[in-house]
Design a protein around this motif. Sequence first.
Motif: not given
Length: 734
Positions: A90-91, A125-131, A399-402, A411-416
């Motif tokens: 989400p951010a 392209f629309s997911h960020v891994n926490s690890g 999401e785009l602005m965060n 920029a997009s795609p987000v979140p990425s």
Amino acid sequence: MKKIPHFFVVLVCILAAVQLKAADDFLPQSKWIGSEHCQSTPNTWLCFRKTVHLPGVPGEMIANIAVDSKYWLWINGKMVVFEGGLKRGPAPGATYYDQVDIAPYLEKGENTIALLVWHFGKNGFSHVNSGTAALLFCAQGANLSIVSDKSWQCSVYRAYQNTEAPFPNYRLSESNIRFDARKELAGWNMPDFSGKLGASIEIVAPNEMPFGKLVARPIPMWKNGGLTDYPEVVKNEKGDTIRCRLPYNCQITPYLHVKAPAGLVVGMLTDNYTGGSANNVRAEYITREGEQEYESFGWMNGHEVLYVVPAGVEVLGVKYRETGYNADMKGSFACDDDFYNELWKRSARTLYITMRDNYMDCPDRERAQWWGDEVNELGEAFYVLDPRGWQLATKGIYELMNWQRPDGVIASPVPSLNWCKELPLQMLASVGWYGFYTQAFYSDDYSFVPHIYDGLKKYLHEVWQVDGQGMPVVRQGDWSWGDWGTDVDMEVLTTCWYYLALKAEKEFALHLRKLYDANQIGEMMKRISAAFDARYWNGKAYRSKLHNGETDDRAQAMAVVSGLAPVGRYKALLKVFKKEYHASPYMEKYVMEALFMMGEPEFALKRMRDRYAKMMSYPYTTLFEGWGIGAEGFGGGTINHAWSGGPLTILSQKLCGIEPLAPGFKQFRVAPQLGSLNKASAVVPTLYGDIRVDIRQQDHKLGIQVVVPQGTTAVVALPGSKEKVLSPGTHILP
């Protein structure tokens, strides 16, 4: 794009549009938990289990559940959630969490809570891994609480594995799923399970890294259609492949019931497996001895499901489960030409198939939140989906602005983190009249505006620059892209999109009572309007001096819809639209809109038919990325691409003429333009109820029936008649 350094991530978090605060839905004693045997590699699956004693059942008990990335929840052996969780981001550094009332599933005495967690373990392209593969659980009721801590049991579920190559393309965070039934933990999620999972370890407290701030899920849990028989099941001549037809292109999970010896591999995929010219997701099941059932939990989409069955496997049954975004298609359109009826229907199906965790460009190749696509999608949603469907765009706006960069670029795609680029014209479209403003005005939800305003202002006035005449200076960004296809006049398009972005910004400034800003923006708009015709009009069309190709139909359309082209130019522009056909389905939406705005519904319908005829000749229920498939398409050529659904908006909004005059359709206009059609009808869902319009045309005279919802008023404008204001109720005119 290079991976963002950690200090940039921290800085962007500070500058995020939404002031993320620590979620107070989690008790301090709740902890993120996992397994000491888990390496958090891609495609990791974990089993969690907890038995609790309750002295009584509360009337309500909200469970707050967070994972990276997905989960399935059972309580006392009953499935409560089928695929919970949202793709992460989400951010920067933040994670979504679900809120589920589990009280209806609880009993007095012993209760078994079980969760299966799928950790994607890689960026998409629309997911960020926490690890880190982990679970956070906190349920609170009257004098009761259940929290995740080291008292829970947890094991890595070794039956879930990776397949061999080919793997999904790099855009997808999801992996292929192989399940080896020989390693199944039978009944691990049931109350009477006699085995024992391993011990859980506590990782961090809520709102701490690597999971970060917790943000409540802003969209509904998925719609779940349950296991269903396929409409048609056909075996090939060899008998090694079963093709199962679906009722339409949908998001499904495949199920099978077989009898087999141990160690045989059944493959599961859809006819969209290589959709968009890339490998997407598929599944495999390795049999154990005897009769067995299995459902692969990773969703896939298409018109058919294929089961590849080796010799020795007896198939006793196959089914599918449709899941998807939880909103109903309440809107409709019908006319006396089946071509346009089917086109509207396919547009609606294309919209829905490209909705889930986020608006997607396509549900197979990318599942990515490209904002050029989302602008078209969010506009369509107001003409077909109930208000729950509108929430997805608001999520996307935050999401785009965060994820706005420290220098103000969006920029997009987000979140990425593995690919995110600024396409300047798509970004202008996003923050502008057809993007952020349409979302606010049509939904009557301006709640996001105070949070995004400063970031929007920074993007339009610090990132973008204007020349001595006040015209925007063309920017390359990370990817100078105006549309697929040829003869794109970037300078004219830039000016029109920038003008529309200013128009939206001015409305937001007025909403926030920033009168100085509104006046300054208004002056900028006046300068652009004053210079536009002199700079670009050549006597026949709008062209920039550096444009060497054929005249761009997109540029003419944007000149009209932005209001920069005076009415006196329409006659000449019509000649251009009758000659030039360069736009992809993405920008063709604006060509069609321009024609209706010019009072040319008959040619608008003709051009719509000419453009979409080939696409409509295919036996699919969704629309394409380009005008054809494969080499005849654009960008890989998917058959279910979000931006192609513009006809849905045009037919409901322009042909039937239903547009809001006040936020949320509190007051709306009905100004139909039927062109060559003799009748048309539409239903448009609003916060107040459904607007219903039924129009008939005979001898070029229109008659209309309008149902005006309670709490609203309608302004009806029929050709040759004065406008009439209608109160709630059913009205027949003239």
